[in-house]
Design a protein around this motif. Structure first.
Motif, PDB file in Angstrom:
ATOM      1  N   VAL B  42       1.053  -3.762  -5.290  1.00 52.66           N
ATOM      2  CA  VAL B  42       1.100  -2.380  -5.809  1.00 52.66           C
ATOM      3  C   VAL B  42       0.649  -1.291  -4.785  1.00 52.66           C
ATOM      4  O   VAL B  42      -0.328  -1.742  -4.118  1.00 52.66           O
ATOM      5  N   VAL B  43       1.536  -0.460  -4.454  1.00 49.53           N
ATOM      6  CA  VAL B  43       1.120   0.475  -3.297  1.00 49.53           C
ATOM      7  C   VAL B  43       1.228   1.851  -3.643  1.00 49.53           C
ATOM      8  O   VAL B  43       2.158   2.421  -4.361  1.00 49.53           O
ATOM      9  N   ALA B  44       0.326   2.802  -3.319  1.00 50.34           N
ATOM     10  CA  ALA B  44       0.181   4.084  -3.503  1.00 50.34           C
ATOM     11  C   ALA B  44      -0.142   4.869  -2.166  1.00 50.34           C
ATOM     12  O   ALA B  44      -1.220   4.225  -1.535  1.00 50.34           O
ATOM     13  N   ASP B  74      -4.410   5.818  -8.638  1.00 52.89           N
ATOM     14  CA  ASP B  74      -3.029   5.537  -8.814  1.00 52.89           C
ATOM     15  C   ASP B  74      -2.916   4.051  -9.305  1.00 52.89           C
ATOM     16  O   ASP B  74      -2.089   3.604 -10.145  1.00 52.89           O
ATOM     17  N   LEU B  75      -3.847   3.128  -8.727  1.00 55.09           N
ATOM     18  CA  LEU B  75      -3.720   1.751  -8.866  1.00 55.09           C
ATOM     19  C   LEU B  75      -4.209   1.343 -10.271  1.00 55.09           C
ATOM     20  O   LEU B  75      -3.798   0.617 -10.990  1.00 55.09           O
ATOM     21  N   ALA B  77      -3.844   3.442 -12.575  1.00 56.73           N
ATOM     22  CA  ALA B  77      -2.881   3.597 -13.749  1.00 56.73           C
ATOM     23  C   ALA B  77      -1.681   2.786 -13.910  1.00 56.73           C
ATOM     24  O   ALA B  77      -1.175   2.768 -14.612  1.00 56.73           O
ATOM     25  N   MET B  78      -1.947   1.818 -12.878  1.00 51.01           N
ATOM     26  CA  MET B  78      -0.767   0.556 -13.121  1.00 51.01           C
ATOM     27  C   MET B  78      -1.528  -0.654 -13.592  1.00 51.01           C
ATOM     28  O   MET B  78      -0.806  -1.400 -13.840  1.00 51.01           O
ATOM     29  N   PHE B 134      -3.334  -0.669  -1.323  1.00 49.74           N
ATOM     30  CA  PHE B 134      -2.732  -1.783  -1.799  1.00 49.74           C
ATOM     31  C   PHE B 134      -3.294  -2.533  -2.772  1.00 49.74           C
ATOM     32  O   PHE B 134      -4.615  -3.106  -2.456  1.00 49.74           O
TER      33      PHE B 134
END
Lengths: 319, 319
Positions: B42-44, B74-75, B77-78, B134
């Motif tokens: 998961v990448v932001a 952002d991570l 929120a995932m 990450f």
């Protein structure tokens, strides 16, 4: 012509390349990616600021190309296969024509390497482009800076010094050679060569700060010394024309920045295989030195005289 | 006090947290990382520019904290578990005292989440901080924007509006409440809540652009409509004191930016489990609306009157 942030994001998303390992790309809080089983992830991040990393008059398409190229060059120096990238674009004002031109250059290089843009952001600020790239490599196959061995040959790809010559021409206002300027604006990341060097070469680094300065990083990390012949460095015809004085030319080749060629070390027994790797990758490779015991970098000219560069390399805070 | 680029990199490298999945961290052309088998990456990536994303007088430690926090958000929120990050720091001049203070804030948050800084660059330019984070998540477990379903409840964590109130106080020069300013400068990424919501909630987004604007992204991605009661939004005591007028307060809660709380949807049957998740994560969670068929976001006040915000949210190019 202006555009809002979300319109810019839509423009960018519409142009990305499809990859089956991108589970979820641009448009959520984060991207979802599926790395290949058993591989290591290789990650590099580099920012280009206007006036620092490229002249203010650089075409937006060239900025787009270069922002990705300098990052792919880092993956090439590890011997990795590129896969994905993220992009953060800061712009003084939203200008969709500028963004389209920027993407023309960025996409042209991304497609060459099947790299998919998976996320990032666009925001207001002084012109700045930050890219993070992701690639893969099998465990134990990376070309690291700490792996140079005594008696290794030292090699360089391409013709270093061209980009630095272009920068000198640009800043001094003399006649400008478009061939040199293209080497400054559109460097070729040596991804194909790096892939072939994995398993063949020992240490590698990409030349962004100047050949001698970057080679010194390898020597420090590997606890060895490099002895090299600056006159063995390959010079392009354009560089010879732009810098007929040998010492000026040597300085550009050995300590100019922005080459994005690979400098690497390899055992003597690998010479033929490395020549073949260069031919297959479409870039000349040249031996110009040897790793010995000790520390530091010692340069001599063809007649055996010690040679010292005018400037050791680019330190972005030393300018 | 000034320092060269390489000294700054050494300062940064000396402070990173060790992780066994970091094969090679700061100091080579790229980092080598070993993702866990079977997990998705998961990448932001988010950039903070001075004067755009934080007031010019923000303390360097707070800039360091916030640069990582907005990315970890952002991570969160995932529903992902954070692991690594890269940092690109552009500074007008090398200032090791500034960098040390910046790292104090950055590291404090990185250690809370066992996040290791694995690479990036430092360079000259207008003050700007770009971070890529990450994390990992099991396939199929991510909280995506496109997963809201009709009849879902709509929830929010924490007390939105505090950061926007601090920004209004800062720019208007009125008495400034340090509690509100702390919410602007040191947002808490809701990582612990996001992890507990994975498998429980359906869609999620972090509130960076303003609650209504971000909820509209969820509705567009999920092809649904949101109906909400702005007076059901939780307000902190500090916000009530700073904005006694109900409509001003509603505007700050519903369309202020920079909250970094989570807005999420979940089936009605999950209410008790979500209350428990909030308690375990140490943050209040509040229901304030429902997903219905249609499109867009419709807000009403407690007396049933339609309510429209003064400003729909932050578009970084609209200011």
């Amino acid at each position: 012509m202006t555009a809002g942030e979300f319109e810019l994001i839509d423009r960018i998303a519409a142009r990305t390349v499809a990859r089956t390992d991108v589970v979820l790309g641009i448009g959520d809080d984060a991207a979802l990616l599926q790395p290949p089983a058993g591989m290591q992830l290789v990650v590099a991040m580099d920012t280009l600021n206007s006036g620092i990393h490229f002249p203010h008059d650089t075409a937006p398409a060239d900025i787009g190309w270069k922002a990705l190229a300098v990052n792919l060059s880092d993956l090439a120096a590890m011997g990795a296969t590129p896969a994905w990238c993220t992009l953060s674009l800061s712009l003084p004002e939203p200008d969709s024509a500028w963004v389209d031109a920027f993407l023309d250059g960025f996409d042209a290089l991304a497609r060459q390497h099947a790299v998919t843009l998976v996320g990032g952001d666009t925001t207001r600020g002084p012109l700045s482009v930050c890219v993070t790239v992701f690639g893969f490599i099998a465990p134990g196959r990376a070309l690291r800076r700490d792996s140079a061995c005594v008696d290794d040959d030292i090699w360089v790809s391409g013709t270093p010094g061209d980009a630095a010559a272009a920068l000198v021409q640009w800043s001094s206002g003399v006649t400008r050679d478009p061939a040199l300027r293209a080497r400054l604006d559109r460097p070729t990341p040596r991804v194909a060569l790096g892939l072939r060097l994995s398993g063949l070469a020992r240490a590698a680094i990409d030349i962004s700060d100047g050949l001698l300065a970057d080679l010194a990083h390898v020597c420090r990390a590997s606890a060895v010394r490099a002895e090299l012949d600056v006159d063995a460095l390959p010079a392009s015809d354009a560089l010879r024309a732009a810098a007929p004085d040998p010492d000026t030319r040597r300085a550009l080749q050995a300590s100019g920045g922005d080459d994005y060629e690979l400098c690497f070390t390899a055992p003597v027994g690998a010479r033929d295989a490395i020549e073949t790797a260069g031919k297959e990758a479409g870039v000349p490779v040249t031996r110009f030195g040897r790793i010995v015991e000790g520390q530091g970098v010692v340069a001599t000219t063809a007649d055996g005289a010690l040679w010292a560069p005018v400037r050791a390399g680019w330190d972005h805070f030393a300018g």
